[in-house]
Design a protein around this motif. Structure first.
Motif, mmCIF file in Angstrom:
data_model
loop_
_atom_site.group_PDB
_atom_site.id
_atom_site.type_symbol
_atom_site.label_atom_id
_atom_site.label_comp_id
_atom_site.label_asym_id
_atom_site.label_seq_id
_atom_site.Cartn_x
_atom_site.Cartn_y
_atom_site.Cartn_z
ATOM 1 N N ILE A 93 41.551 -54.366 2.099
ATOM 2 C CA ILE A 93 40.494 -53.174 1.922
ATOM 3 C C ILE A 93 41.117 -52.115 1.150
ATOM 4 O O ILE A 93 42.268 -51.645 1.013
ATOM 5 C CB ILE A 93 40.698 -52.743 3.453
ATOM 6 C CG1 ILE A 93 40.152 -53.667 4.396
ATOM 7 C CG2 ILE A 93 39.648 -51.522 3.536
ATOM 8 C CD1 ILE A 93 40.335 -53.425 5.838
ATOM 9 N N GLN A 94 39.923 -51.880 0.186
ATOM 10 C CA GLN A 94 40.248 -50.660 -1.007
ATOM 11 C C GLN A 94 39.677 -49.361 -0.123
ATOM 12 O O GLN A 94 38.515 -49.392 -0.020
ATOM 13 C CB GLN A 94 39.510 -51.118 -2.249
ATOM 14 C CG GLN A 94 39.396 -50.107 -3.140
ATOM 15 C CD GLN A 94 40.647 -49.641 -3.603
ATOM 16 O OE1 GLN A 94 41.381 -50.502 -4.075
ATOM 17 N NE2 GLN A 94 40.808 -48.313 -3.737
ATOM 18 N N PRO A 95 40.453 -48.498 -0.040
ATOM 19 C CA PRO A 95 39.828 -46.964 0.249
ATOM 20 C C PRO A 95 38.982 -46.471 -0.803
ATOM 21 O O PRO A 95 39.273 -46.706 -2.039
ATOM 22 C CB PRO A 95 41.014 -46.246 0.429
ATOM 23 C CG PRO A 95 42.030 -47.229 0.777
ATOM 24 C CD PRO A 95 41.947 -48.421 0.044
ATOM 25 N N SER A 96 38.039 -45.644 -0.122
ATOM 26 C CA SER A 96 37.115 -44.833 -1.166
ATOM 27 C C SER A 96 37.615 -43.499 -0.624
ATOM 28 O O SER A 96 36.772 -42.592 -1.150
ATOM 29 C CB SER A 96 35.700 -45.223 -0.901
ATOM 30 O OG SER A 96 35.156 -45.110 0.362
ATOM 31 N N GLN A 97 38.627 -43.090 -0.218
ATOM 32 C CA GLN A 97 39.066 -41.894 0.137
ATOM 33 C C GLN A 97 40.650 -41.878 -0.096
ATOM 34 O O GLN A 97 41.435 -42.823 -0.242
ATOM 35 C CB GLN A 97 38.892 -41.569 1.451
ATOM 36 C CG GLN A 97 39.318 -40.287 2.001
ATOM 37 C CD GLN A 97 38.633 -40.080 3.408
ATOM 38 O OE1 GLN A 97 37.610 -40.394 3.983
ATOM 39 N NE2 GLN A 97 39.544 -39.453 4.191
ATOM 40 N N PHE A 98 41.208 -40.630 -0.503
ATOM 41 C CA PHE A 98 42.312 -40.332 -1.109
ATOM 42 C C PHE A 98 43.398 -39.893 -0.006
ATOM 43 O O PHE A 98 44.533 -40.056 -0.148
ATOM 44 C CB PHE A 98 42.568 -39.317 -2.406
ATOM 45 C CG PHE A 98 41.397 -39.508 -3.159
ATOM 46 C CD1 PHE A 98 40.663 -40.716 -3.565
ATOM 47 C CD2 PHE A 98 40.496 -38.373 -3.611
ATOM 48 C CE1 PHE A 98 39.447 -40.792 -4.346
ATOM 49 C CE2 PHE A 98 39.542 -38.643 -4.343
ATOM 50 C CZ PHE A 98 39.099 -39.510 -4.757
ATOM 51 N N TYR A 99 42.695 -38.794 0.763
ATOM 52 C CA TYR A 99 43.521 -38.264 1.872
ATOM 53 C C TYR A 99 43.308 -38.479 3.182
ATOM 54 O O TYR A 99 42.074 -38.863 3.513
ATOM 55 C CB TYR A 99 43.303 -36.720 1.651
ATOM 56 C CG TYR A 99 43.537 -36.343 0.055
ATOM 57 C CD1 TYR A 99 44.731 -36.288 -0.781
ATOM 58 C CD2 TYR A 99 42.341 -35.804 -0.560
ATOM 59 C CE1 TYR A 99 44.757 -36.038 -1.880
ATOM 60 C CE2 TYR A 99 42.197 -35.273 -1.878
ATOM 61 C CZ TYR A 99 43.515 -35.190 -2.568
ATOM 62 O OH TYR A 99 43.571 -34.913 -3.981
ATOM 63 N N VAL A 100 44.408 -38.126 3.900
ATOM 64 C CA VAL A 100 44.016 -38.243 5.408
ATOM 65 C C VAL A 100 44.416 -36.954 6.162
ATOM 66 O O VAL A 100 45.291 -36.354 5.598
ATOM 67 C CB VAL A 100 44.907 -39.309 6.111
ATOM 68 C CG1 VAL A 100 44.780 -39.388 7.688
ATOM 69 C CG2 VAL A 100 44.429 -40.860 5.659
ATOM 70 N N ASP A 101 43.433 -36.498 6.954
ATOM 71 C CA ASP A 101 43.870 -35.194 7.606
ATOM 72 C C ASP A 101 44.500 -35.385 9.002
ATOM 73 O O ASP A 101 44.203 -35.893 9.747
ATOM 74 C CB ASP A 101 42.319 -34.622 8.175
ATOM 75 C CG ASP A 101 42.299 -33.358 8.823
ATOM 76 O OD1 ASP A 101 43.320 -32.874 9.180
ATOM 77 O OD2 ASP A 101 41.222 -32.637 8.882
ATOM 78 N N GLU A 185 44.832 -28.120 3.933
ATOM 79 C CA GLU A 185 44.846 -28.573 2.502
ATOM 80 C C GLU A 185 43.926 -29.599 2.222
ATOM 81 O O GLU A 185 43.102 -29.779 1.329
ATOM 82 C CB GLU A 185 46.227 -29.236 2.232
ATOM 83 C CG GLU A 185 46.557 -29.614 0.740
ATOM 84 C CD GLU A 185 47.843 -29.959 0.410
ATOM 85 O OE1 GLU A 185 47.905 -30.180 -0.838
ATOM 86 O OE2 GLU A 185 48.919 -30.306 1.533
ATOM 87 N N TYR A 186 43.789 -30.545 3.273
ATOM 88 C CA TYR A 186 42.742 -31.561 3.196
ATOM 89 C C TYR A 186 41.122 -31.106 2.906
ATOM 90 O O TYR A 186 40.587 -31.714 2.139
ATOM 91 C CB TYR A 186 42.778 -32.457 4.548
ATOM 92 C CG TYR A 186 41.577 -33.458 4.732
ATOM 93 C CD1 TYR A 186 41.870 -34.882 4.176
ATOM 94 C CD2 TYR A 186 40.393 -33.069 5.300
ATOM 95 C CE1 TYR A 186 40.838 -35.742 4.552
ATOM 96 C CE2 TYR A 186 39.558 -34.007 5.473
ATOM 97 C CZ TYR A 186 39.630 -35.354 4.992
ATOM 98 O OH TYR A 186 38.530 -36.162 5.130
#
Length: 203
Positions: A93-101, A185-186
């Protein structure tokens, strides 16, 4: 009809469970709830039952695996065909997001207990799958050492490719590669990037 999803986890108009599940909505300014009560079902609450069909449609955009909806008295409101769920290795699974809150991660931890609880929407891509939602759940699964999650095949617009390219540029190839950030920051970093994409200032 104006339907707005509440993204906050703090709002006295809604139950905490519903806020954690992202099932809180304002319909023409009034509070409505869609509470997930099982793997494929939910309860809808609100003042005007005539608003329920559109509310259910809005909710299913984010949770197509929920197919049975009842009102607070248990009467069936709507039932949909169950989409096929496939078990995917999390490494495909390739994420399309960089960060996690971090705040969202704490919320999902209140209702996830195993890999079968993680159901996301994906887009087939080459020999892998692009995650279209559920990135916090995926990150949780990766931290738990979970190897497989459930997925539903979905479609999306072309904007996703900008996010995928940027994720891979940042070295994010699997859910565990995403960076955990404090809530403030998120919001700054993720919102800034999203705004740039939709303003057309990101190639």
């Amino acid at each position: 009809m104006d339907i707005r999803r509440i993204d906050s986890y703090r709002d006295p108009r809604f139950s905490q469970t519903v806020l954690y599940q992202h099932g809180a909505y304002l319909v023409d300014g009034e509070p409505y709830e869609v509470e997930i009560t099982g793997p494929d079902r939910a309860v809808v609450r609100g003042r005007n039952w005539e608003a329920f069909p559109e509310l259910i449609e809005a909710f299913r955009f984010h949770a197509p695996h929920i197919v049975r909806f009842s009102d607070a008295q248990g009467s069936l409101l709507a039932r949909f065909p169950q989409p096929e769920k496939i078990a995917l290795p999390i490494t495909r699974i390739q994420p399309s997001q960089f960060y996690v809150d971090r705040e969202k991660l704490a919320a999902v931890e209140t209702f996830l207990s195993g890999w079968k609880d993680v159901i996301i929407q994906v887009l087939p891509w080459e020999d892998r799958y692009i995650a279209l939602d559920g990135h916090t759940r995926l990150f949780w699964a990766a931290r738990q050492g979970i190897e497989h999650v459930y997925a539903v095949i979905s479609e999306t617009d072309d904007w996703v490719w900008s996010f995928v390219r940027e994720a891979r540029t940042r070295g994010i190839f699997t859910p565990g590669d995403m960076k955990l950030l404090e809530h403030e920051e998120y919001e700054i970093l993720w919102d800034r990037y999203c705004d740039a994409v939709f303003a057309g200032t990101v190639e």
